[in-house]
Design a protein around this motif. Structure first.
Motif, PDB file in Angstrom:
ATOM      1  N   GLY A 128       0.781  -1.228   0.000  1.00  0.00           N
ATOM      2  CA  GLY A 128       0.000   0.000   0.000  1.00  0.00           C
ATOM      3  C   GLY A 128       0.815   1.281   0.000  1.00  0.00           C
ATOM      4  O   GLY A 128       0.253   2.368   0.095  1.00  0.00           O
ATOM      5  N   ALA A 129       2.117   1.181  -0.131  1.00  0.00           N
ATOM      6  CA  ALA A 129       2.974   2.374  -0.087  1.00  0.00           C
ATOM      7  C   ALA A 129       2.714   3.302  -1.261  1.00  0.00           C
ATOM      8  O   ALA A 129       2.878   4.514  -1.145  1.00  0.00           O
ATOM      9  CB  ALA A 129       4.445   1.971  -0.049  1.00  0.00           C
ATOM     10  N   PHE A 130       2.329   2.743  -2.399  1.00  0.00           N
ATOM     11  CA  PHE A 130       2.036   3.537  -3.593  1.00  0.00           C
ATOM     12  C   PHE A 130       1.181   2.710  -4.528  1.00  0.00           C
ATOM     13  O   PHE A 130       1.050   1.490  -4.353  1.00  0.00           O
ATOM     14  CB  PHE A 130       3.327   4.003  -4.294  1.00  0.00           C
ATOM     15  N   THR A 131       0.573   3.343  -5.502  1.00  0.00           N
ATOM     16  CA  THR A 131      -0.248   2.643  -6.472  1.00  0.00           C
ATOM     17  C   THR A 131       0.617   1.637  -7.219  1.00  0.00           C
ATOM     18  O   THR A 131       1.683   1.973  -7.725  1.00  0.00           O
ATOM     19  CB  THR A 131      -0.872   3.641  -7.479  1.00  0.00           C
ATOM     20  N   GLY A 132       0.185   0.392  -7.251  1.00  0.00           N
ATOM     21  CA  GLY A 132       0.932  -0.645  -7.946  1.00  0.00           C
ATOM     22  C   GLY A 132       1.912  -1.402  -7.055  1.00  0.00           C
ATOM     23  O   GLY A 132       2.598  -2.307  -7.520  1.00  0.00           O
ATOM     24  N   GLY A 156       4.331  -6.102   0.026  1.00  0.00           N
ATOM     25  CA  GLY A 156       5.519  -5.259  -0.114  1.00  0.00           C
ATOM     26  C   GLY A 156       6.672  -5.985  -0.772  1.00  0.00           C
ATOM     27  O   GLY A 156       6.508  -7.080  -1.321  1.00  0.00           O
ATOM     28  N   GLU A 157       7.834  -5.385  -0.711  1.00  0.00           N
ATOM     29  CA  GLU A 157       9.024  -5.947  -1.355  1.00  0.00           C
ATOM     30  C   GLU A 157      10.269  -5.497  -0.599  1.00  0.00           C
ATOM     31  O   GLU A 157      10.383  -4.334  -0.226  1.00  0.00           O
ATOM     32  CB  GLU A 157       9.086  -5.450  -2.798  1.00  0.00           C
ATOM     33  N   LYS A 158      11.186  -6.431  -0.388  1.00  0.00           N
ATOM     34  CA  LYS A 158      12.463  -6.066   0.227  1.00  0.00           C
ATOM     35  C   LYS A 158      13.291  -5.279  -0.779  1.00  0.00           C
ATOM     36  O   LYS A 158      13.258  -5.555  -1.974  1.00  0.00           O
ATOM     37  CB  LYS A 158      13.254  -7.314   0.630  1.00  0.00           C
ATOM     38  N   GLY A 159      14.052  -4.328  -0.269  1.00  0.00           N
ATOM     39  CA  GLY A 159      14.955  -3.568  -1.117  1.00  0.00           C
ATOM     40  C   GLY A 159      16.298  -4.267  -1.247  1.00  0.00           C
ATOM     41  O   GLY A 159      16.586  -5.255  -0.561  1.00  0.00           O
ATOM     42  N   GLY A 197       6.869   3.884   2.886  1.00  0.00           N
ATOM     43  CA  GLY A 197       5.562   3.647   3.483  1.00  0.00           C
ATOM     44  C   GLY A 197       5.605   3.018   4.865  1.00  0.00           C
ATOM     45  O   GLY A 197       4.579   2.813   5.488  1.00  0.00           O
ATOM     46  N   SER A 198       6.787   2.719   5.356  1.00  0.00           N
ATOM     47  CA  SER A 198       6.928   2.114   6.679  1.00  0.00           C
ATOM     48  C   SER A 198       7.276   3.179   7.708  1.00  0.00           C
ATOM     49  O   SER A 198       7.728   4.268   7.361  1.00  0.00           O
ATOM     50  CB  SER A 198       8.034   1.052   6.650  1.00  0.00           C
TER      51      SER A 198
END
Length: 164
Positions: A93-97, A102-105, A144-145
């Motif tokens: 939910g951090a941004f559209t798409g 989520g995803e690890k960087g 978003g965290s």
């Protein structure tokens, strides 16, 4: 008067210079790898195509971190608009798409191993500031965290630009 011969790759932070491809390369890798066990961050300066990534990979392979991830990031090929999400990750939910869950960087994926930041001079100043924070704090905050994630990584950066 003879012109001073510059090394192919300059190793910054150690006050030493090494030439990749010379007979002293293996000793250089051992010296640098040993020095970095203390948690130092390393900067490599050399022209494009001279072997900076191979040297960084050799340092990783000669270290105690060799069984962990070696993550190479090429800023010349990384989209500026996606670089923050790629490097630091994001939460759902951090941004559209944004992916569900989520995803690890890339910094988090390199935890316990080595991250190689190639052509660091090509990334934006905003991203450079955020990377400096990671270097200083040894933790990342995904987009978003509101919580920091501690990371234990060796950071090796490289550029072909004269930084002096």
């Amino acid at each position: 008067m003879a012109e001073e011969k510059r090394p192919l790759i300059e190793v910054k932070n150690l006050k030493k210079y090494f030439q990749v491809g010379s007979g002293k390369t293996l000793h250089a890798v051992d010296d640098v790898s040993f020095s970095l066990e203390k948690g130092q961050t390393l900067g490599l300066v050399g022209e494009s195509g001279c072997g900076k990534e191979l040297f960084a990979q050799a340092i990783h392979n000669a270290s105690k971190r060799r069984k962990e991830a070696f993550v190479a990031v090429n800023f010349a090929a990384l989209s500026p608009s996606l670089s923050e999400a790629e490097l630091f990750g994001y939460v759902e939910g951090a941004f559209t798409g944004a992916k569900k869950g989520g995803e690890k960087g890339l910094f988090e994926l390199a935890d316990k191993g080595t991250i190689f930041l190639d052509e660091i001079g090509d990334c934006s100043l905003d991203i450079q500031k955020k990377i400096l924070r990671v270097i200083q704090e040894r933790k990342v905050m995904p987009i978003g965290s509101n919580r920091w994630i501690p990371i234990d990584i060796r950071i090796i950066s490289a550029t072909n630009q004269n930084l002096e």
